[in-house]
Design a protein around this motif. Structure first.
Motif, PDB file in Angstrom:
ATOM      1  N   ALA A  89       0.856  -1.196   0.000  1.00  0.00           N
ATOM      2  CA  ALA A  89       0.000   0.000   0.000  1.00  0.00           C
ATOM      3  C   ALA A  89       0.882   1.233   0.000  1.00  0.00           C
ATOM      4  O   ALA A  89       1.967   1.236   0.589  1.00  0.00           O
ATOM      5  CB  ALA A  89      -0.898   0.001   1.231  1.00  0.00           C
ATOM      6  N   ASN A  90       0.436   2.280  -0.666  1.00  0.00           N
ATOM      7  CA  ASN A  90       1.164   3.555  -0.619  1.00  0.00           C
ATOM      8  C   ASN A  90       0.287   4.691  -0.093  1.00  0.00           C
ATOM      9  O   ASN A  90       0.757   5.795   0.101  1.00  0.00           O
ATOM     10  CB  ASN A  90       1.709   3.924  -2.010  1.00  0.00           C
ATOM     11  CG  ASN A  90       0.607   4.331  -2.979  1.00  0.00           C
ATOM     12  OD1 ASN A  90      -0.552   3.977  -2.805  1.00  0.00           O
ATOM     13  ND2 ASN A  90       0.972   5.079  -4.002  1.00  0.00           N
ATOM     14  N   THR A  91      -1.004   4.401   0.137  1.00  0.00           N
ATOM     15  CA  THR A  91      -1.954   5.433   0.563  1.00  0.00           C
ATOM     16  C   THR A  91      -2.845   4.885   1.674  1.00  0.00           C
ATOM     17  O   THR A  91      -3.467   3.837   1.506  1.00  0.00           O
ATOM     18  CB  THR A  91      -2.843   5.872  -0.635  1.00  0.00           C
ATOM     19  OG1 THR A  91      -1.999   6.290  -1.708  1.00  0.00           O
ATOM     20  CG2 THR A  91      -3.763   7.005  -0.253  1.00  0.00           C
ATOM     21  N   LEU A  92      -2.868   5.578   2.789  1.00  0.00           N
ATOM     22  CA  LEU A  92      -3.710   5.172   3.922  1.00  0.00           C
ATOM     23  C   LEU A  92      -4.729   6.261   4.221  1.00  0.00           C
ATOM     24  O   LEU A  92      -4.419   7.449   4.130  1.00  0.00           O
ATOM     25  CB  LEU A  92      -2.862   4.944   5.181  1.00  0.00           C
ATOM     26  CG  LEU A  92      -1.764   3.882   5.118  1.00  0.00           C
ATOM     27  CD1 LEU A  92      -1.031   3.821   6.455  1.00  0.00           C
ATOM     28  CD2 LEU A  92      -2.326   2.514   4.760  1.00  0.00           C
ATOM     29  N   ILE A  93      -5.930   5.842   4.583  1.00  0.00           N
ATOM     30  CA  ILE A  93      -6.984   6.774   4.978  1.00  0.00           C
ATOM     31  C   ILE A  93      -7.436   6.391   6.386  1.00  0.00           C
ATOM     32  O   ILE A  93      -7.785   5.227   6.637  1.00  0.00           O
ATOM     33  CB  ILE A  93      -8.171   6.713   3.995  1.00  0.00           C
ATOM     34  CG1 ILE A  93      -7.730   7.165   2.597  1.00  0.00           C
ATOM     35  CG2 ILE A  93      -9.333   7.572   4.474  1.00  0.00           C
ATOM     36  CD1 ILE A  93      -8.359   6.395   1.478  1.00  0.00           C
ATOM     37  N   PHE A  94      -7.382   7.358   7.312  1.00  0.00           N
ATOM     38  CA  PHE A  94      -7.928   7.144   8.650  1.00  0.00           C
ATOM     39  C   PHE A  94      -9.407   7.541   8.600  1.00  0.00           C
ATOM     40  O   PHE A  94      -9.730   8.715   8.527  1.00  0.00           O
ATOM     41  CB  PHE A  94      -7.183   8.003   9.682  1.00  0.00           C
ATOM     42  CG  PHE A  94      -5.731   7.655   9.841  1.00  0.00           C
ATOM     43  CD1 PHE A  94      -5.339   6.367  10.156  1.00  0.00           C
ATOM     44  CD2 PHE A  94      -4.740   8.614   9.653  1.00  0.00           C
ATOM     45  CE1 PHE A  94      -3.991   6.037  10.305  1.00  0.00           C
ATOM     46  CE2 PHE A  94      -3.399   8.302   9.795  1.00  0.00           C
ATOM     47  CZ  PHE A  94      -3.019   7.007  10.123  1.00  0.00           C
TER      48      PHE A  94
END
Length: 277
Positions: A89-94
């Motif tokens: 993964a290169n993008t995380l959303i909280f």
């Protein structure tokens, strides 16, 4: 809680070299948005703790770079199909419900860059010759298959890694020995370097390029220098070339939109902002 200024950032180790803060800072300023984007050097042992703590401090999401791109998948509550397929993964959303959402936008960024650089690019025009079988190659192969490239010729310095991708992705992948990598170019429509060869401080990509013809599109994911040895030679032979900076810019856009609520434009001003200094 609603008037909190949204925070995002990039985590990895090292991260001092990252162009992402400059990129996101340019977009925040251009659109007059409240928010900050911060580089954070987080070592492996602190990763889990950091992902638990940052949302409480007002972070809405993160970009992830080496060495955390694989490990974050195991810490996420939700993983997109493409991140699962790529294995990173290169993008995380909280998310507001407390769940951690992991995505991979590298393949999206690669295709968007190709289409912007070559508006008439057609996936079905012919085979793609891909050098390298690392993490970037996985994302790029996934996206090439997704948009309709029918044959992908693949060579890697360690043949076993290329064979592993063939086992995973199936008969659309044809594996070549590294010493025969130049042969993959003959009759290809798209040529892609996914390795770090040709990058400033790294050895050159030493592959015979005699097979390059003016009808081919040649792209390199390396963006320092912008014009790698591969691209310079391809240009000399009349090919259409696309540098690697656009992939970095386009892969960042989906995350920025999720975090700050605005879909950013990847334009000449964006490129200039990232390249300056």
């Amino acid at each position: 809680m609603t008037d909190r200024i949204p925070l995002a950032g990039v985590i990895g180790s090292p991260v001092a070299h990252s162009k992402s803060p400059k990129l996101h800072g340019h977009w925040l300023q251009s659109y007059g948005l409240k928010g900050h984007y911060i580089p954070m050097d987080v070592v492996q042992e602190d990763l889990k703790e950091a992902l638990q703590l940052l949302p409480r401090l007002g972070f809405v999401g993160l970009n992830v770079t080496i060495p955390h791109k694989e490990k974050v998948l195991g810490l996420a509550d939700l993983v997109t199909d493409r991140a699962a397929l790529i294995g990173a993964a290169n993008t995380l959303i909280f998310r507001s419900d407390g769940k951690l959402h992991a995505d991979n936008t590298d393949g999206y960024g690669f295709i968007a860059n190709l289409r912007q650089g070559v508006p008439g690019w057609r996936p079905e025009a012919g085979p793609a010759a891909v050098f390298g079988a690392g993490g970037a190659a996985r994302a790029i192969i996934t996206s090439l298959i997704e948009v309709g490239v029918r044959e992908i010729r693949l060579a890697n310095r360690t043949r076993a890694r290329a064979e592993a991708l063939r086992t995973e992705f199936g008969p659309k992948i044809a594996v070549y020995d590294w010493v025969q990598a130049g042969n993959m170019i003959d009759g290809a429509a798209t040529v892609v370097n996914t390795t770090s060869l040709g990058m400033t401080g790294k050895p050159e990509l030493r592959i015979p390029l005699d097979g390059l013809t003016p009808d081919m599109v040649v792209t390199d994911i390396v963006y320092a220098p912008l014009k790698t040895g591969l691209l310079a030679e391809a240009e000399k032979r009349g090919c259409t070339v696309v540098d690697g900076l656009g992939m970095l810019l386009h892969q960042a856009a989906p995350g920025f939109e999720r975090w700050f609520g605005q879909r950013p434009e990847v334009d000449a001003a964006t490129r200039a902002a990232v390249l300056e200094g």
